[in-house]
Scaffold this active site. Structure first.
Site, mmCIF file in Angstrom:
data_model
loop_
_atom_site.group_PDB
_atom_site.id
_atom_site.type_symbol
_atom_site.label_atom_id
_atom_site.label_comp_id
_atom_site.label_asym_id
_atom_site.label_seq_id
_atom_site.Cartn_x
_atom_site.Cartn_y
_atom_site.Cartn_z
ATOM 1 N NE ARG A 23 -8.999 -55.764 -3.460
ATOM 2 C CZ ARG A 23 -8.864 -54.466 -3.228
ATOM 3 N NH1 ARG A 23 -9.370 -53.948 -2.121
ATOM 4 N NH2 ARG A 23 -8.225 -53.677 -4.063
ATOM 5 C CB THR A 70 -3.601 -66.711 -2.361
ATOM 6 O OG1 THR A 70 -3.692 -65.976 -3.575
ATOM 7 C CG2 THR A 70 -2.493 -66.155 -1.494
ATOM 8 C CE LYS A 74 -5.194 -70.026 -5.368
ATOM 9 N NZ LYS A 74 -6.107 -69.306 -6.288
ATOM 10 C CG ASN A 95 -9.630 -71.736 -3.109
ATOM 11 O OD1 ASN A 95 -10.324 -72.743 -2.964
ATOM 12 N ND2 ASN A 95 -10.164 -70.540 -3.288
ATOM 13 C CB ALA A 136 -3.513 -73.853 -17.503
ATOM 14 N N GLY A 137 -3.039 -72.253 -14.222
ATOM 15 C CA GLY A 137 -2.540 -72.535 -12.880
ATOM 16 C C GLY A 137 -3.672 -72.947 -11.963
ATOM 17 N N GLY A 138 -3.489 -72.708 -10.665
ATOM 18 C CA GLY A 138 -4.493 -73.144 -9.703
ATOM 19 C C GLY A 138 -5.849 -72.513 -9.947
#
Length: 267
Positions: A23, A70, A74, A95, A136-138
């Site tokens: 967005r 995104t 990242k 990011n 537990a990603g970016g």
């Protein structure tokens, strides 16, 4: 209103795969205009295997000043940064990327600031709370750090990729602040429940937690922006929980993103 771009307009891109859910292009472009900056943000969809080629080309575009990052890029984009904030170095993910004077990239990771900001905008202070984070990603790692910095009493992290979950838990415990441990999909006993996974973006996705075990007094937040109300948030609202959507999160950190892209550092 966003002015029509010209040959002098400075370019920023948001890179990811998929891209339909983002967005930020309209909002960031409008924020540039509101600040009197002749710049736009446009989406570019790049597959993981093509990211090195994209970054190589990006480095050669003389009118490209910044990159918003995104999923799923990242961690990889952090590696492309010559410099970064302490927060980004700790998390090893970014990011946001801003062009330095020498043409290289400077990175930051502000997803956590936006997520916690969205909770505070709903009257929720994470301080002292027992928090459960799924993912537990970016974005998840940034939210985990922000929750620890916000003073949660305890943080449990659940992720299907045990290696990255355990690595994040180890780094966070090294800060000597809130105790951080392995979590599960069971949210019982938690005051603050955060979904930082894509679960809910596609029809038929499983819910990130067992919503039947949620306490009505728990705050539930989600990173997903499309659908605007994810299945997890919809289920939490039926129980009576205060909730924050991915759009709420984005609204909180849009100004932080624009500040960074125009040369400032987030707190």
């Amino acid at each position: 209103m966003i002015p029509a771009p010209s040959g002098a307009t400075r370019l920023h891109v948001i890179v990811g795969d998929p891209m339909a859910q983002v967005r930020s292009p309209a909002g960031v472009s409008a924020a540039f205009a509101a600040r009197g900056h002749d710049g736009i943000l446009v989406p570019v969809q790049v597959a993981p295997g093509d990211l090195p080629d994209f970054l190589s080309v990006a480095a050669r575009l003389k009118n490209l000043d910044g990159i918003v990052v995104t999923i799923p890029h990242k961690f990889a984009c952090y590696q492309a940064c010559t410099s970064a904030t302490d927060r980004a170095h700790f998390l090893r993910t970014v990011n946001l990327m801003r062009r330095r004077a020498d043409g290289s990239w400077h990175g930051d990771m502000v997803d956590g600031l936006g997520f916690v900001g969205a909770a505070r905008a709903k009257g929720i202070d994470p301080g002292g709370m027992r928090a459960l984070l799924v993912g537990a990603g970016g974005a998840g790692s940034a939210i985990a750090l922000a929750l620890v910095e916000a003073g949660v009493g305890e943080l449990a992290i659940h992720d299907s990729m045990a290696e990255r979950r355990d690595a994040l838990i180890g780094r966070l415990n090294g800060l000597g602040k809130a105790p951080v441990r392995t979590g599960t999909m069971d949210p019982a006993g938690f005051d603050f429940v955060a979904n930082a996974t894509p679960a809910g973006m596609k029809d038929g996705d499983p819910l990130p937690v067992d919503v039947a075990r949620l306490a009505p007094a728990a705050y539930c937040g989600c990173v997903i922006t499309r659908p605007q109300v994810s299945p997890f948030i919809a289920a939490a609202r039926k129980i009576g929980c205060v909730t924050g959507t991915g759009t709420d999160m984005y609204q909180q950190h849009q100004s932080i993103m624009v500040d960074f892209l125009l040369g400032a550092e987030a707190g």
